[in-house]
Write an enzyme that holds these catalytic residues in place. Structure first.
Site, PDB file in Angstrom:
ATOM      1  N   HIS A 116       0.852  -1.204   0.000  1.00 22.98           N
ATOM      2  CA  HIS A 116       0.000   0.000   0.000  1.00 22.98           C
ATOM      3  C   HIS A 116       0.881   1.245   0.000  1.00 22.98           C
ATOM      4  CE1 HIS A 116      -3.886   2.014   1.666  1.00 22.98           C
ATOM      5  NE2 HIS A 116      -3.203   2.845   0.878  1.00 22.98           N
ATOM      6  N   HIS A 164       1.847   5.163  -2.309  1.00 20.74           N
ATOM      7  CA  HIS A 164       1.448   6.198  -3.275  1.00 20.74           C
ATOM      8  C   HIS A 164       2.716   6.855  -3.814  1.00 20.74           C
ATOM      9  CE1 HIS A 164      -2.766   5.982  -1.884  1.00 20.74           C
ATOM     10  NE2 HIS A 164      -2.202   5.747  -0.709  1.00 20.74           N
ATOM     11  N   ARG A 197       2.534   8.921  -6.646  1.00 17.86           N
ATOM     12  CA  ARG A 197       2.068  10.224  -7.172  1.00 17.86           C
ATOM     13  C   ARG A 197       2.293  10.445  -8.666  1.00 17.86           C
ATOM     14  NH1 ARG A 197      -1.270  10.521  -3.107  1.00 17.86           N
ATOM     15  NH2 ARG A 197      -0.397  11.281  -1.148  1.00 17.86           N
ATOM     16  N   HIS A 228       3.058  14.566   0.538  1.00 18.22           N
ATOM     17  CA  HIS A 228       2.483  15.844   0.107  1.00 18.22           C
ATOM     18  C   HIS A 228       3.547  16.926   0.287  1.00 18.22           C
ATOM     19  CE1 HIS A 228      -1.567  14.237  -0.269  1.00 18.22           C
ATOM     20  NE2 HIS A 228      -1.440  13.682   0.920  1.00 18.22           N
ATOM     21  N   ASP A 252       1.229   2.772   3.737  1.00 18.14           N
ATOM     22  CA  ASP A 252       0.367   3.817   3.165  1.00 18.14           C
ATOM     23  C   ASP A 252       1.170   5.106   2.960  1.00 18.14           C
ATOM     24  OD1 ASP A 252      -1.835   5.144   2.129  1.00 18.14           O
ATOM     25  OD2 ASP A 252      -2.867   5.359   4.059  1.00 18.14           O
ATOM     26  N   ASN A 262      -5.702   9.396   6.717  1.00 19.04           N
ATOM     27  CA  ASN A 262      -7.004   8.767   6.540  1.00 19.04           C
ATOM     28  C   ASN A 262      -6.829   7.272   6.327  1.00 19.04           C
ATOM     29  OD1 ASN A 262      -9.717   8.413   6.240  1.00 19.04           O
ATOM     30  ND2 ASN A 262      -9.844   9.296   4.185  1.00 19.04           N
TER      31      ASN A 262
END
Length: 424
Positions: free
Chosen positions: A58, A60, A62, A307, A303, A276
């Site tokens: 899991h 990210h 981007r 950002h 996860d 989240n």
């Protein structure tokens, strides 16, 4: 080329450290123990631990579409520094991997710039909108490791049910971020005690658990393999535990931050603590620990969600959800749970290697003769402070800045090639 790594320690079945060596040829492990082959490249492990390369199901990255947050190059370099050799990239990119063309685009980007092995997800619906279903068979043929609309919960039961039936037909895993949008209430952290003290809108636990309860019944009806992302509440644990007891093919993951932190740890209206699902109550955290130990929760996943500093600088309301996790996952977990005797070292390694690989039928996460030479060497005695400014990831968004931890990877190898090596 032959590589010989000596003076290393492996964890045996009794969770004891035993000194050994590893021989690698053509990207595969050809021997564990034994003499140094002639003409081999020699690596001195300096008495450190060698573990299978970590597997993160899991993440990210981007790219494409949000390269200001992270790129495949920076994200995989960050993962390599954290000891990860295989990661599964979620589909909330732009474009979304929802067609043959978009999957081919993303596969090309991975091939061009990934420092480690990246296995992309295909989306369950077009543009992860939760509405028009994708052609999962076509996406699987293009290399989709599994299917998810992660970042948003699929709101329509019929959409999830139809995709679960298709997943069962093609033997694919459906992976779900579980969140009922009607129960979010524009919340930015857990609906509990701390959100009221900070005057911030809360997200109730039921927002997550009701969708898990729905989905496990849909999975049972469809005969599908179903994996739950980032479980965070005691009610969610109960739903997964009951589903497993009923023989439903469900697995689940937990994130380091939900094991290490709870709502009362949040110091202020600081968006580096906004993720989240959010940090829940202390009894939720305790339930996650128990569920990991008894097998209700199968594995640990980061996860990793980078950002920009600008996006995270102005408080929780309006800031995006998510924190980075690659570079701190193992040291934080090792220090908090293995060093304190709550877990064995073997348990932690299994939750980060063998277990996630088993869920997705991946041939990784093991140090055995014939396996891919994916490994990480870890200095269990090395103690240092988490410094977000020193991250390889573009993201600096972590609640762990300033924490002191032991057990830092010093070398990561993928298919016998060094992907990360600590500068001496």
């Amino acid at each position: 080329m032959t590589t010989f790594i000596h003076n290393i320690k492996m964890v045996n079945e009794a969770s004891e450290l035993v000194t050994t060596s590893i021989t690698i040829e053509e990207g595969k492990i050809t021997a564990i123990g034994g003499e140094q082959p002639a003409h081999a490249q020699v690596i001195d492990g300096k008495g450190n631990l060698v573990a299978p390369g970590f597997v993160d199901v899991h993440t990210h990255l981007r790219e494409p579409g949000f390269e200001h947050k992270e790129t495949i190059a920076t994200g995989t370099a960050s993962a390599a520094k954290g000891g990860f050799t295989t990661i599964c990239a979620m589909p909330n990119t732009k474009p979304v991997p929802d067609s043959i063309e978009n999957m081919q685009l993303i596969n090309g980007l991975i091939q061009d710039s990934a420092a480690i092995r990246v296995l992309p997800y295909g989306s369950l619906t077009k543009d992860i909108s939760g509405e028009v279903r994708t052609n999962m068979e076509e996406l699987k043929a293009q290399g989709a490791v599994a299917f998810s609309d992660d970042g948003v919960g699929i709101q329509l039961a019929a959409t999830m049910y139809e995709q679960m039936k298709e997943a069962a037909r093609i033997d694919a895993v459906v992976v779900a971020h579980c969140e009922d949008n009607s129960l979010i209430y524009e919340g930015v952290m857990h609906e509990g005690t701390r959100n009221k003290e900070l005057g911030l809108p809360g997200i109730p636990s039921i927002c997550e658990s009701v969708q898990i309860a729905r989905d496990v019944l849909l999975a049972e009806a469809a005969g599908a393999r179903y994996h739950v992302c980032h479980v965070s509440t005691k009610e969610s644990v109960r739903a997964v535990r009951d589903a497993k007891a009923a023989g439903i093919r469900v697995t689940a993951e937990v994130c380091p931050h939900h094991l290490l932190l709870e709502e009362m740890d949040i110091p202020s209206d600081d968006a580096n603590w906004k993720m989240n699902p959010p940090l829940r109550a202390a009894d939720d955290k305790d339930s996650l620990h128990a569920a990991l130990l008894d097998g209700t929760i199968d594995c640990i996943a980061t996860d990793h969600a980078p950002h920009t500093v600008e996006e995270k600088c102005c408080g929780m309301v309006g800031a995006p959800f998510g924190i980075v996790g690659f570079e701190t996952a193992f040291p934080l977990l090792y220090t908090s749970f293995v060093e304190t005797g709550k877990w064995t070292l073997k348990q932690l390694i299994n939750w980060m290697t063998v277990k996630p690989s088993q869920i997705f039928d991946l041939p990784y996460g093991t140090l055995t003769v014939g396996a891919s030479a994916d490994l990480t060497i870890i200095d269990l005695n090395k103690e240092q402070t988490v410094d977000a400014e020193g991250f390889v990831s573009k993201g600096r968004n972590t609640p762990f800045n300033g924490w002191v931890a032991k057990g830092w990877p010093v070398l990561t190898m993928v298919e016998g090639k060094i992907a990360f090596e600590e500068v001496q």
